[in-house]
Design a protein around this motif. Structure first.
Motif, short mmCIF file in Angstrom:
data_model
loop_
_atom_site.label_atom_id
_atom_site.label_comp_id
_atom_site.label_asym_id
_atom_site.label_seq_id
_atom_site.Cartn_x
_atom_site.Cartn_y
_atom_site.Cartn_z
N ARG A 111 0.74 -1.25 -0.23
CA ARG A 111 0.03 0.07 0.02
C ARG A 111 0.67 1.14 0.02
NH1 ARG A 111 -1.86 3.39 3.71
NH2 ARG A 111 -0.70 2.06 5.54
N THR A 112 1.84 1.47 0.65
CA THR A 112 2.74 2.60 0.95
C THR A 112 4.17 2.37 -0.03
OG1 THR A 112 3.95 1.58 2.78
CG2 THR A 112 1.98 2.93 3.30
N ARG A 113 4.29 1.17 -0.62
CA ARG A 113 5.45 0.91 -1.56
C ARG A 113 6.46 1.07 -0.67
NH1 ARG A 113 3.08 -1.89 -5.30
NH2 ARG A 113 1.98 -0.88 -6.85
N THR A 114 6.51 0.44 0.51
CA THR A 114 7.88 0.51 1.47
C THR A 114 8.37 -0.52 1.86
OG1 THR A 114 6.92 2.59 2.40
CG2 THR A 114 8.56 1.50 3.77
N ALA A 153 5.01 -7.92 15.08
CA ALA A 153 3.87 -6.69 15.00
C ALA A 153 4.84 -5.32 14.81
CB ALA A 153 3.13 -6.66 16.16
N GLU A 154 5.91 -5.25 15.62
CA GLU A 154 6.67 -4.18 15.36
C GLU A 154 7.10 -3.73 14.09
OE1 GLU A 154 9.72 -1.19 15.77
OE2 GLU A 154 10.14 -3.33 15.34
N LEU A 155 7.47 -4.76 13.40
CA LEU A 155 7.97 -4.48 12.09
C LEU A 155 6.63 -4.32 11.02
CD1 LEU A 155 10.32 -4.56 9.91
CD2 LEU A 155 9.72 -7.17 9.84
N THR A 156 5.71 -5.30 11.11
CA THR A 156 4.65 -5.32 10.27
C THR A 156 3.49 -4.45 10.59
OG1 THR A 156 3.74 -7.53 10.94
CG2 THR A 156 5.52 -7.53 9.55
N ARG A 185 18.00 -2.47 10.58
CA ARG A 185 16.73 -2.30 9.93
C ARG A 185 17.08 -1.40 9.19
NH1 ARG A 185 11.04 -1.85 12.77
NH2 ARG A 185 10.26 -0.20 11.44
N ILE A 186 16.82 -1.56 7.89
CA ILE A 186 17.03 -0.45 6.51
C ILE A 186 15.71 -0.43 5.99
CG2 ILE A 186 18.27 -0.05 4.78
CD1 ILE A 186 20.48 -1.74 5.76
N THR A 187 15.13 0.83 5.75
CA THR A 187 13.84 1.00 5.24
C THR A 187 14.09 2.06 4.32
OG1 THR A 187 12.77 0.73 7.57
CG2 THR A 187 11.44 2.03 5.82
N PHE A 188 13.32 1.65 2.94
CA PHE A 188 13.51 2.60 1.85
C PHE A 188 12.22 2.35 1.11
CE2 PHE A 188 15.79 -1.37 1.28
CZ PHE A 188 15.43 -1.85 0.31
N ALA A 189 11.74 3.49 0.18
CA ALA A 189 10.85 3.20 -0.76
C ALA A 189 11.19 2.35 -2.02
CB ALA A 189 10.27 4.69 -1.07
N ASN A 190 10.41 1.69 -2.28
CA ASN A 190 10.58 0.76 -3.46
C ASN A 190 9.28 0.38 -4.34
OD1 ASN A 190 12.36 -0.35 -5.28
ND2 ASN A 190 12.79 -2.34 -4.04
N ASP A 191 9.13 0.48 -5.58
CA ASP A 191 7.80 0.04 -6.38
C ASP A 191 7.79 -1.60 -6.51
OD1 ASP A 191 7.01 2.66 -6.88
OD2 ASP A 191 8.11 2.60 -8.65
N THR A 192 9.12 -2.20 -6.28
CA THR A 192 9.03 -3.66 -6.31
C THR A 192 9.98 -4.17 -5.21
OG1 THR A 192 8.56 -3.78 -8.79
CG2 THR A 192 9.33 -5.78 -7.70
N PRO A 193 9.67 -5.13 -4.40
CA PRO A 193 10.54 -5.71 -3.37
C PRO A 193 11.62 -6.29 -4.00
CG PRO A 193 8.57 -7.10 -3.45
CD PRO A 193 8.44 -5.69 -4.24
N VAL A 194 13.14 -5.84 -3.51
CA VAL A 194 14.12 -6.58 -4.11
C VAL A 194 15.08 -7.02 -2.78
CG1 VAL A 194 14.39 -5.41 -6.13
CG2 VAL A 194 15.33 -4.45 -3.98
N ALA A 220 17.70 5.66 2.30
CA ALA A 220 17.36 4.55 3.18
C ALA A 220 17.45 5.42 4.52
CB ALA A 220 18.36 3.35 3.04
N ASP A 221 16.59 4.85 5.56
CA ASP A 221 16.66 5.30 7.01
C ASP A 221 17.17 3.87 7.60
OD1 ASP A 221 15.74 6.58 9.49
OD2 ASP A 221 14.88 4.45 9.62
N VAL A 222 18.14 4.06 8.48
CA VAL A 222 18.72 2.76 9.02
C VAL A 222 18.52 2.87 10.65
CG1 VAL A 222 20.81 1.68 9.44
CG2 VAL A 222 20.46 2.94 7.47
#
Length: 357
Positions: free
Chosen positions: A47-50, A269-272, A208-217, A76-78
């Motif tokens: 939904r958020t493309r994250t 749950a903290e992750l998802t 934990r590394i977070t970034f926007a992405n249209d397709t998960p890689v 990325a946010d780390v």
């Protein structure tokens, strides 16, 4: 044999850890480091493309510092991850153990063996700017000193790391070029224990590394630099069952678990979040890392089919402690004897009637 095993162990420790499942690990000059295990979890929020990647390294060696580089498609946010996440995922995806009876005796069953046996079957801290490199962030997270970089030239990234105390394999710059051409960024991490001079050993805190992405890689290309076979253990959490699109030069990816978590809690749950999420566990081996030719693209499976690995303990079927096959053969023998007796009596009776006539 002992000498050979010791030589093999020493060789695996001395060999540079050029790559692990999703990045390059480089020890300092003259130091040794090895990655015994890398476990990763990918959360894909369609939904958020994250995309969020959480990874934990278990390392060994005598290096008191090392550098690790991971390409990411966007800024990325780390931060530090929760160490309890992987323990929870291991429990959720643990295989099932079940008993399975068989009728006919097998090797190990009486009368082929005097004993009873069961068969089991189963499926760096940024201190300078080099040309072509932009430092967009820096954080100290537990034992990690994290730099987030942009790079327009793979050689410039190599120069930046070199200026921060690390020597790279000659081939790394070439392997980084595809990421530069796609204008990816990098997370560069200096691993250093909080106690100065202490070696990096054991399980490190997860990142934990977070970034926007249209397709998960899941970045894997840098693992082609590894000199020993590589193994990937990957948990994917998303709205549906997700699997690697292709082999990218390794063995066929094997799904070891697939199922919906109706009410995630704790570290999951903290992750998802607490909404239902589909969990897929994937294992893959790369016997020849040089054949890795791309990153893993994660795609939705044709159906959200649940699956769990099951290990069976095969047991000989018994009734009252007596093998069922023996009872069946004994019963068949008795029926045969009874049938013969009935036939004999019937023939004698028929013979007596004819004599009377």
């Amino acid at each position: 044999m002992l000498v050979a095993l010791l030589a093999l162990q020493a060789g695996s420790l001395v060999a540079p850890a050029y790559a692990c499942g999703c990045g390059a690990m480089i020890p300092g000059r003259g130091a040794r480091i090895g990655v015994d295990r890398e476990t990763s979890a990918v959360h894909w929020d369609e939904r958020t493309r994250t995309e969020r990647i959480v990874m934990r390294f278990t390392v060994r060696g005598d290096a008191d510092q090392a550098a690790w580089v991971m390409p990411v498609p966007h800024r990325a946010d780390v931060r530090l991850g929760d160490p309890a996440l992987f323990d929870a995922l291991e429990r959720l995806t643990a295989p099932a153990y079940r008993d399975r009876d068989h009728f006919w005796p097998r090797s190990g069953d009486w009368p082929f063996s005097s004993g009873d046996t069961d068969g089991v079957a189963g499926a760096a801290p940024p201190t300078a700017r080099a040309p072509g490199v932009g430092v967009v962030g820096r954080e100290r997270l537990g034992p990690f000193d994290v730099a987030r970089l942009t790079a327009t030239d793979p050689d410039a990234l190599g120069d930046w790391l070199h200026r921060n105390g690390f020597e790279l394999p000659d081939r790394l710059a070439a392997e980084l070029r595809p990421y530069v051409e796609r204008r990816w960024e990098y997370v560069a991490v200096r691993l250093a224990p909080e106690q100065a001079g202490a070696p990096l050993r054991g399980a490190l805190d997860p990142l934990r590394i977070t970034f926007a992405n249209d397709t998960p890689v899941y970045p894997m290309r840098l693992s082609r630099l590894a000199r020993t076979p590589q193994a990937l253990d990957l948990y994917v959490l998303s709205g549906h069952r997700m699997e690697p699109r292709d082999r990218i030069g390794g063995d066929r990816p094997a799904v070891t678990f697939a199922g919906t978590l109706d009410a995630p809690d704790g570290a999951v749950a903290e992750l998802t979040g607490r909404a239902p999420v589909f969990l897929t566990a994937v294992e893959q081996s790369f016997p020849v890392p040089a054949r890795i030719d791309d990153d893993h693209t994660l795609v939705r499976a044709a159906a959200d089919t649940p699956y769990r690995t099951v290990y069976y303990t095969d047991r000989l079927l018994t009734l009252g402690g007596v093998p069922a096959w023996l009872l069946a053969l004994g019963g068949a023998a008795l029926l045969t004897v009874a049938g013969v007796l009935v036939a004999v009596r019937a023939r004698r009776a028929n013979g007596g009637v004819r004599s009377a006539a």
